[in-house]
Design an enzyme around this catalytic site. Structure first.
Site, mmCIF file in Angstrom:
data_model
loop_
_atom_site.group_PDB
_atom_site.id
_atom_site.type_symbol
_atom_site.label_atom_id
_atom_site.label_comp_id
_atom_site.label_asym_id
_atom_site.label_seq_id
_atom_site.Cartn_x
_atom_site.Cartn_y
_atom_site.Cartn_z
ATOM 1 N N TYR A 74 16.861 -8.274 7.928
ATOM 2 C CA TYR A 74 16.622 -9.423 7.048
ATOM 3 C C TYR A 74 15.466 -10.242 7.600
ATOM 4 O O TYR A 74 15.326 -10.391 8.815
ATOM 5 C CB TYR A 74 17.877 -10.312 6.986
ATOM 6 C CG TYR A 74 18.648 -10.124 5.702
ATOM 7 C CD1 TYR A 74 18.015 -10.264 4.467
ATOM 8 C CD2 TYR A 74 20.002 -9.802 5.716
ATOM 9 C CE1 TYR A 74 18.713 -10.087 3.289
ATOM 10 C CE2 TYR A 74 20.706 -9.622 4.536
ATOM 11 C CZ TYR A 74 20.048 -9.763 3.328
ATOM 12 O OH TYR A 74 20.734 -9.595 2.164
ATOM 13 N N GLU A 76 13.946 -13.338 5.567
ATOM 14 C CA GLU A 76 13.525 -14.326 4.579
ATOM 15 C C GLU A 76 12.401 -15.189 5.140
ATOM 16 O O GLU A 76 12.474 -15.625 6.298
ATOM 17 C CB GLU A 76 14.690 -15.245 4.182
ATOM 18 C CG GLU A 76 15.600 -14.653 3.135
ATOM 19 C CD GLU A 76 16.755 -13.896 3.734
ATOM 20 O OE1 GLU A 76 16.637 -13.407 4.880
ATOM 21 O OE2 GLU A 76 17.801 -13.813 3.057
ATOM 22 N N ASP A 229 -1.995 -7.046 -15.169
ATOM 23 C CA ASP A 229 -0.856 -6.250 -14.710
ATOM 24 C C ASP A 229 -1.357 -4.815 -14.672
ATOM 25 O O ASP A 229 -1.399 -4.126 -15.691
ATOM 26 C CB ASP A 229 0.322 -6.411 -15.680
ATOM 27 C CG ASP A 229 1.518 -5.546 -15.271
ATOM 28 O OD1 ASP A 229 1.337 -4.658 -14.407
ATOM 29 O OD2 ASP A 229 2.615 -5.737 -15.825
ATOM 30 N N THR A 255 2.993 -2.565 -9.780
ATOM 31 C CA THR A 255 3.999 -1.801 -9.057
ATOM 32 C C THR A 255 3.221 -0.910 -8.088
ATOM 33 O O THR A 255 1.987 -0.851 -8.142
ATOM 34 C CB THR A 255 4.816 -0.895 -9.994
ATOM 35 O OG1 THR A 255 3.900 -0.122 -10.775
ATOM 36 C CG2 THR A 255 5.718 -1.689 -10.911
ATOM 37 N N LYS A 258 3.465 4.097 -9.247
ATOM 38 C CA LYS A 258 2.940 4.890 -10.376
ATOM 39 C C LYS A 258 1.709 5.650 -9.882
ATOM 40 O O LYS A 258 1.850 6.477 -8.986
ATOM 41 C CB LYS A 258 2.670 3.965 -11.563
ATOM 42 C CG LYS A 258 3.949 3.270 -12.058
ATOM 43 C CD LYS A 258 3.702 2.440 -13.295
ATOM 44 C CE LYS A 258 4.992 1.898 -13.872
ATOM 45 N NZ LYS A 258 5.287 0.512 -13.498
ATOM 46 N N ARG A 264 8.904 2.475 -4.604
ATOM 47 C CA ARG A 264 9.079 1.477 -5.670
ATOM 48 C C ARG A 264 9.052 0.075 -5.081
ATOM 49 O O ARG A 264 9.923 -0.307 -4.306
ATOM 50 C CB ARG A 264 10.402 1.713 -6.390
ATOM 51 C CG ARG A 264 10.517 3.084 -6.973
ATOM 52 C CD ARG A 264 11.797 3.236 -7.728
ATOM 53 N NE ARG A 264 11.569 2.933 -9.111
ATOM 54 C CZ ARG A 264 11.326 3.872 -10.032
ATOM 55 N NH1 ARG A 264 11.263 5.136 -9.701
ATOM 56 N NH2 ARG A 264 11.140 3.534 -11.279
#
Ligand code: DSN
Length: 484
Positions: A74, A76, A229, A255, A258, A264
């Site tokens: 983790y 954050e 985008d 993303t 692709k 991902r």
């Protein structure tokens, strides 16, 4: 010591040993059920023709990073400012990923920054809206049935579907129903009436380059931000083989799985430094950096997916190689080969061809539709997706099929192979038309699928095509992890 531990924790020595063994077992031994599903999916990917325009096959190195211990941590916050300890290597990784992201798109770190934490493209887009558009502020994006994306806003007469339309006010722009090209004039007129705060230059089913200069001019007229985008084309942009959104956009999201061929995840690039200079020479600075970073965390997300950031960093390194550029040039060449071969087989391609990695085939003149053809092709081990065509009356019965070349190009297919792929598609569509002719014109998709799977002569035809497709596809190597 073990006995006292087992007493204290109500766990026997044997149970504890077995627990520890479980943690060290390979997947195949530890969970044969999941392992066997993954094996089946690997078989489908290896012996099928993957033509979904948004998919690709990540490299072995990307998947190794993704499957690493970075999953466990983790962190954050952002590098140097975390809410948990033990993040020194996570900081190093995130900084490396940021550096590579800017380098991969030849961006000056004085003028651009990047947030590498978005979990994927949809959260990246929503984070941008949250950052720069006030609640119920106005957003314009290409309409979903015209090749836009759900996150660019979508609503029907009855219902607001996309959160972009629920929490903001969205107004779509359209493609011209005859040419299939974006109608920039109409967008300009509507923008003058709607006064959007943000315009999106992005697509998920559009085979032509965007006119970023025109879009920026329209955004400027309205004092709006222009957000690119580039999810579909980010690999092509990195390779420099299609126009880049960075020249004209204030913000660019993407993303990473692709055409970029990573794992991902999502990225948000934002401008820094001088936004504009007025007539008196007074400079206004961009304030996107803190707005966007705060929108991602703590606004929307929790801990970053550090294993995904590791995978993205690896993919970005690969994206800067000459081999990647060669791959992207082949993606374009293969898409053109597929397009012209399908035209030779008598099909209509929306806009008449493609500048990028995808085409949209319009089945209206064939007397069938995308939903039915998709089912037949799927049965023949050819994966693609139904898609609305410009001017479609109903989104429920889309008349097109979207095909993309990135995934199969990653397996080494070249133009001649794509001509063979076009032949398989053609045979599948001919079969679709035959099945449809055998049924009442009003027969439902369910009745169609039933006929396809129950009528023996159709089953035989499917089996014939499928055997050939599998033999053909099986010849090409499969990137990824050898075992999985
Ligand atoms: N699902 C992607 C596509 O297929 O275009 C968009 O998110």
């Amino acid at each position: 010591a073990i006995m006292s531990l087992s007493n204290a924790h109500h766990i026997s020595k044997e149970e504890w040993e077995s627990h520890n063994k479980m943690l060290l077992e390979p997947l195949a031994v530890n969970d044969s059920e999941v392992f066997s599903i993954i094996k089946k999916e690997k078989h489908r990917q290896t012996y099928g023709l993957e033509l979904i325009a948004s998919e690709n096959f990540a490299s072995r190195a990307v998947l190794e990073a993704l499957g690493s211990c970075m999953n466990n941590k983790y962190s954050e916050g952002y590098p140097g400012q975390r809410y948990y300890g033990g993040t020194e290597h996570i900081d190093e990784l995130e900084r490396l990923c940021q550096k590579r992201a800017l380098e991969a798109y030849s961006l000056d770190s004085e003028k651009w920054g990047v947030n590498v934490q978005p979990y994927s493209g949809s959260p990246a887009n929503f984070a941008v809206y949250t950052a720069v558009v006030e609640p119920h502020g106005r957003i314009m994006g290409l309409d979903l049935p015209d090749g836009g994306h759900l996150t660019h806003g979508f609503m029907t007469e009855k219902k607001k579907i996309s959160a972009t339309s629920i929490f903001f006010e969205s107004m779509p722009y359209k493609v011209h129903p005859e040419t299939g090209y974006i109608d920039y004039d109409r967008l300009q007129e509507n923008a003058r009436l709607f006064h959007p705060k943000l315009i999106i230059a992005g697509t998920s089913c559009y085979s032509r380059n965007l006119d970023y200069a025109r879009l920026k001019q329209i955004a400027n007229e309205n004092g709006a931000y222009l957000m690119g985008d580039m999810a579909h084309i980010s690999g092509l942009v990195a390779a420099g083989v299609v126009p880049s959104p960075f020249e004209h956009c204030d913000i660019v999201t993407t993303t990473t799985h692709k055409t970029l061929r990573g794992c991902r995840a999502g990225l948000i690039f934002y401008r820094k430094g001088v936004q504009n200079v007025d007539a008196k020479g007074k400079e206004t600075l961009y304030n996107l950096e803190s707005l966007i970073n705060q929108a991602v965390f703590p606004g929307l997300q929790g801990g970053p997916h550090n294993h995904a950031i590791a995978g993205v960093a690896v993919a970005l390194k690969q994206a800067m190689t000459p081999e990647f550029k060669a791959y992207q040039l082949q993606v374009l060449a293969n898409c053109r080969a597929l397009s012209s071969a399908l035209i030779d087989h008598g099909y209509k391609i929306v806009t008449g061809g493609s500048d990028n990695h995808l085409i949209l085939l319009d089945l209206r003149s064939k007397g069938t539709d995308g939903g039915r053809a998709e089912k037949v092709l799927e049965a023949c081990a050819i994966a693609c997706n139904k898609n609305t065509c410009p001017g479609d009356k109903s989104a429920l019965r889309p008349s097109g099929l979207r095909f993309g070349s990135p995934a199969l190009t990653s397996r080494g297919l070249v133009e001649n192979d794509f001509r063979k792929v076009a032949e398989f598609i053609h045979r599948g569509i001919e079969l679709t038309v035959e099945v449809q002719k055998s049924l009442d014109p009003k027969a439902t998709l369910k009745a169609f699928v039933q006929a396809l799977s129950q009528v023996e002569k159709f089953q035989q035809r499917v089996a014939e095509i499928r055997v050939e497709v599998e033999a053909f596809a099986g010849q090409f190597p499969m990137p990824g992890l050898p075992e999985l």
